[in-house]
Design a protein around this motif. Structure first.
Motif, PDB file in Angstrom:
ATOM      1  N   MET A   1       0.820  -1.199   0.000  1.00 19.66           N
ATOM      2  CA  MET A   1       0.000   0.000   0.000  1.00 19.66           C
ATOM      3  C   MET A   1       0.857   1.253   0.000  1.00 19.66           C
ATOM      4  O   MET A   1       0.426   2.302  -0.455  1.00 19.66           O
ATOM      5  CB  MET A   1      -0.925   0.001   1.227  1.00 19.66           C
ATOM      6  CG  MET A   1      -2.199  -0.762   0.973  1.00 19.66           C
ATOM      7  SD  MET A   1      -3.190  -0.927   2.445  1.00 19.66           S
ATOM      8  CE  MET A   1      -3.887   0.687   2.553  1.00 19.66           C
TER       9      MET A   1
ATOM     10  N   SER B   1     -13.035  -6.624  -9.410  1.00 16.47           N
ATOM     11  CA  SER B   1     -12.797  -8.033  -9.749  1.00 16.47           C
ATOM     12  C   SER B   1     -13.129  -8.965  -8.599  1.00 16.47           C
ATOM     13  O   SER B   1     -13.600 -10.067  -8.808  1.00 16.47           O
ATOM     14  CB  SER B   1     -11.354  -8.235 -10.193  1.00 16.47           C
ATOM     15  OG  SER B   1     -10.499  -7.829  -9.155  1.00 16.47           O
TER      16      SER B   1
ATOM     17  N   THR C   1      -2.971   4.684  -5.784  1.00 22.16           N
ATOM     18  CA  THR C   1      -4.185   4.379  -5.044  1.00 22.16           C
ATOM     19  C   THR C   1      -5.436   4.092  -5.854  1.00 22.16           C
ATOM     20  O   THR C   1      -5.866   2.952  -5.973  1.00 22.16           O
ATOM     21  CB  THR C   1      -4.497   5.512  -4.059  1.00 22.16           C
ATOM     22  OG1 THR C   1      -4.598   6.718  -4.791  1.00 22.16           O
ATOM     23  CG2 THR C   1      -3.379   5.647  -3.058  1.00 22.16           C
TER      24      THR C   1
ATOM     25  N   GLU D   1     -10.040  -1.344  -9.457  1.00 23.91           N
ATOM     26  CA  GLU D   1      -9.943  -2.584 -10.227  1.00 23.91           C
ATOM     27  C   GLU D   1     -10.054  -3.803  -9.324  1.00 23.91           C
ATOM     28  O   GLU D   1     -10.746  -4.777  -9.622  1.00 23.91           O
ATOM     29  CB  GLU D   1      -8.595  -2.593 -10.977  1.00 23.91           C
ATOM     30  CG  GLU D   1      -8.335  -3.848 -11.762  1.00 23.91           C
ATOM     31  CD  GLU D   1      -9.438  -4.159 -12.755  1.00 23.91           C
ATOM     32  OE1 GLU D   1      -9.955  -3.210 -13.383  1.00 23.91           O
ATOM     33  OE2 GLU D   1      -9.809  -5.339 -12.863  1.00 23.91           O
ATOM     34  N   ILE D   2      -9.394  -3.729  -8.177  1.00 22.39           N
ATOM     35  CA  ILE D   2      -9.410  -4.845  -7.238  1.00 22.39           C
ATOM     36  C   ILE D   2     -10.811  -5.088  -6.711  1.00 22.39           C
ATOM     37  O   ILE D   2     -11.308  -6.213  -6.686  1.00 22.39           O
ATOM     38  CB  ILE D   2      -8.446  -4.566  -6.060  1.00 22.39           C
ATOM     39  CG1 ILE D   2      -7.010  -4.687  -6.535  1.00 22.39           C
ATOM     40  CG2 ILE D   2      -8.699  -5.544  -4.928  1.00 22.39           C
ATOM     41  CD1 ILE D   2      -6.016  -4.062  -5.616  1.00 22.39           C
ATOM     42  N   ILE D   3     -11.451  -3.999  -6.311  1.00 25.11           N
ATOM     43  CA  ILE D   3     -12.797  -4.132  -5.771  1.00 25.11           C
ATOM     44  C   ILE D   3     -13.725  -4.739  -6.812  1.00 25.11           C
ATOM     45  O   ILE D   3     -14.482  -5.666  -6.530  1.00 25.11           O
ATOM     46  CB  ILE D   3     -13.324  -2.757  -5.308  1.00 25.11           C
ATOM     47  CG1 ILE D   3     -12.519  -2.276  -4.114  1.00 25.11           C
ATOM     48  CG2 ILE D   3     -14.795  -2.855  -4.944  1.00 25.11           C
ATOM     49  CD1 ILE D   3     -12.771  -0.845  -3.764  1.00 25.11           C
TER      50      ILE D   3
ATOM     51  N   MET E   1       1.730   1.668  -3.932  1.00 27.02           N
ATOM     52  CA  MET E   1       0.832   1.568  -5.081  1.00 27.02           C
ATOM     53  C   MET E   1       0.179   2.898  -5.435  1.00 27.02           C
ATOM     54  O   MET E   1       0.069   3.808  -4.643  1.00 27.02           O
ATOM     55  CB  MET E   1      -0.253   0.545  -4.789  1.00 27.02           C
ATOM     56  CG  MET E   1      -1.255   1.069  -3.825  1.00 27.02           C
ATOM     57  SD  MET E   1      -2.672   0.005  -3.705  1.00 27.02           S
ATOM     58  CE  MET E   1      -3.755   1.063  -2.788  1.00 27.02           C
TER      59      MET E   1
ATOM     60  N   ALA F   1      -5.894   1.254  -8.898  1.00 26.58           N
ATOM     61  CA  ALA F   1      -5.666  -0.134  -8.472  1.00 26.58           C
ATOM     62  C   ALA F   1      -6.815  -0.615  -7.599  1.00 26.58           C
ATOM     63  O   ALA F   1      -7.324  -1.719  -7.773  1.00 26.58           O
ATOM     64  CB  ALA F   1      -4.353  -0.240  -7.724  1.00 26.58           C
ATOM     65  N   GLN F   2      -7.223   0.216  -6.671  1.00 28.61           N
ATOM     66  CA  GLN F   2      -8.276  -0.209  -5.765  1.00 28.61           C
ATOM     67  C   GLN F   2      -9.581  -0.452  -6.475  1.00 28.61           C
ATOM     68  O   GLN F   2     -10.269  -1.437  -6.215  1.00 28.61           O
ATOM     69  CB  GLN F   2      -8.482   0.842  -4.684  1.00 28.61           C
ATOM     70  CG  GLN F   2      -7.564   0.619  -3.530  1.00 28.61           C
ATOM     71  CD  GLN F   2      -7.617   1.755  -2.561  1.00 28.61           C
ATOM     72  OE1 GLN F   2      -8.252   2.767  -2.831  1.00 28.61           O
ATOM     73  NE2 GLN F   2      -6.952   1.604  -1.453  1.00 28.61           N
TER      74      GLN F   2
END
Lengths: 86, 153
Positions: free
Chosen positions: A67, A82, A72, A78-80, A70, A75-76
């Motif tokens: 963290m 997926s 912020t 996209e992560i959330i 990265m 990336a977040q």
């Protein structure tokens, strides 16, 4: 097993719960066929929980390091997306 | 996409995986916004760990003793502490697990599961089962997140 007492919890129920616990432990920790003794199973459970705690510690460390570096928002998002898609 | 696999591999239907993910990611987002350049990596790691247990307990719901212990009484897994058993509780446990080894392991288990010392033996086993389900789900979730971060960085 010796005398069964007239209360809610019987030896059999305990054995059932112990079997259920055994089914939760990962395959590699289960030794041999059939049910392990209660005390062995408790010991395996304790070791498993300790290793899970260690993993949480380790993953927290890694997350913390990641963290810091990265980028912020993108990336977040996209992560959330997926993770919640599954 | 392979990232979905790590969530679907969880064979147990009980932990609500999306809910777990939702709470934890929300916490991570909050952490990222508030604790920025001032906190050290170690401090942030501690905060993340705290958030992991809280969001896990949140997702598990309040019907469990262990979630109460985590959310209300702030009982987190730290270095193992041994608590002395009170007299009446000790005799009750001894009556259920007659051999000393079982008693010792049960005592250790109580110190590992949040709120474990307040439970009867059968409740302890049920709580342990539930706790392990959620712990494994949380670990898998965190592994997924770390993998995805690794890809983006």
């Amino acid at each position: 097993m010796s005398s069964r007492r007239s209360r809610d919890i019987t030896e059999e129920e305990i054995n059932e719960l112990i079997s259920k616990l055994q089914s939760l432990l990962p395959e590699t920790r289960r030794r041999g066929a059939g049910r392990a003794s209660a005390s062995k199973l408790l010991k395996e459970t304790c070791n498993y929980i300790k290793s899970l705690h260690r993993e949480v510690d380790d993953l927290s460390d890694r997350l913390s390091g990641l963290m810091a570096t990265m980028d912020t928002n993108s990336a977040q998002a996209e992560i959330i997306r997926s993770l919640l898609r599954s | 996409m392979h990232n979905n696999k790590c969530l679907k591999e969880n064979p147990n239907p009980n932990p609500n995986q999306p809910l777990l993910a939702y709470h934890f990611i929300q916490a991570l987002t909050r952490i990222n916004l508030t604790a920025h350049t001032t906190t050290s990596t170690k401090q942030r790691s501690h905060i993340i760990k705290h958030a992991a247990y809280v969001s896990m307990a949140f997702a598990a719901g309040n019907k469990r003793t262990w979630t109460h212990a985590v959310l209300l009484h702030n009982r987190f897994p730290l270095k193992t502490r041994f608590h002395r058993l009170s007299g009446s509780r000790r005799s009750f446990i001894m009556s259920l697990s007659r051999n000393k080894k079982t008693h010792r392991h049960a005592h250790l288990l109580r110190s590992l599961v949040p709120g474990g010392h307040a439970m009867e033996f059968s409740s302890l086993l049920m709580e342990t089962a539930n706790y392990i389900q959620y712990l494994t789900a949380q670990v898998r979730l965190m592994q997924c997140i770390v993998e995805k971060f690794d890809m983006h960085v």
